[in-house]
Design a protein around this motif. Structure first.
Motif: not given
Length: 296
Positions: A192, A203, A205-209, A211-212, A215, A249
């Motif tokens: 990353t 994550a 803060k809800g950052d999509t990258e 969170l992905t 996962q 997460y």
């Protein structure tokens, strides 16, 4: 007078010591810097000095010590200590016994962390459990029937070194594509360009990258754990180490992968839990180790 033991966690930068009663009460603890260079002789003197600080009245009856590398099966010799200078086949238990007059036993630091979590942490309600520590490396411990599983020559439970992908990145162990190469801190940086704590904050803060990424990370971890679950059928898997700060997460993807890949009969009631003792797990487990010889 209540019987007491000393638990020591020897690390590359710090040495943690605690004095414990038989029910796990820590009466006193201190942390001292690991001498640099951390030669065996310098470390021994530093530990002996710290022991006299923590136990001035000489009340303890035994010493347990976690070392950053494998110990022999008898718990006498530090075979190699990762990140410490000049450590090869050091008879550390003999040395400490000679200096302190107290029976002493050694174990690998990840094994000590597993014992600590099993005694006073997230694993205290289970007889069969696995601890996985996600940090600079990926270490582990296996507890079966309430006892540490050390295997032949004390070398068992290098859980991070199992193969995840046959052609993956090279590992210091000589393996390729080991679980460690996908889940340790440097692997996260490689994947990353970011630090685990930074990815955790993003994550949150809800950052999509971010969170992905977590996962994908959880999926890799779940695949690695699948092999371990089939072999050991633990009641609980405890996740520790610095990366476990982002447990929430990566847990869902990890659980989904395990549920998909593991037969229900091999995971009856399986719980996946974050470690509870943080940086003191190794010291606590070392004390538990000491009770094993202090009771004799």
């Amino acid at each position: 007078m209540t019987k007491q033991v000393i638990g020591i966690d020897l690390g590359g930068t710090a040495i943690k010591l605690g004095r414990f009663t038989q029910d796990g009460n820590c009466l006193q603890s201190i942390t001292v810097d690991t001498p640099q260079p951390a030669t065996p002789e310098a470390v021994l003197l530093k530990m002996v000095d710290a022991i006299t600080q923590i136990d001035p009245d000489n009340q303890s009856i035994a010493i347990g010590l976690g070392t950053p590398g494998p110990a022999d099966a008898a718990g006498r010799v530090a075979k190699v200590a990762i990140n410490l200078a000049g450590w090869h086949d050091i008879p550390l238990a003999d040395w400490l016994e000679a200096k302190t007059g107290k029976p002493t036993i050694l174990a690998n630091d990840a094994n000590c962390a597993g014992l600590g979590e099993a005694w006073l942490g997230a694993g205290r309600n289970f007889q069969h459990l696995i601890l996985l520590t996600l940090g600079t490396g990926v270490g582990g411990a296996v507890i079966l029937d309430g006892k540490l599983f050390i295997g032949h020559q004390g070398a068992a439970a290098e859980l991070g070194l199992i193969t995840l992908t046959p052609d993956g990145p090279m590992c210091n162990s000589g393996n390729q594509g080991s679980l460690e190469q996908y889940t340790c801190i440097s692997a996260i940086r490689r994947r990353t360009g970011k630090e685990p704590a930074e990815l955790g904050a993003l994550a949150q803060k809800g950052d999509t990258e971010a969170l992905t990424f977590w996962q994908e990370y959880g999926k890799d971890l779940g695949i690695g754990l699948t092999s371990l679950i089939y072999v050991f059928t633990p009641q609980a898997i405890i996740i520790g180490g610095g990366v476990s700060a982002s447990f929430e997460y990566f847990l869902p993807a990890m659980q989904a992968e395990i549920e998909k890949r593991v037969l229900p009969t091999s995971r009856v009631g399986l719980q996946i839990l974050p470690a509870e003792l943080g940086n003191s797990a190794g010291m606590v487990g070392a004390a538990k180790l000491a009770w094993g010889i202090g009771d004799r």
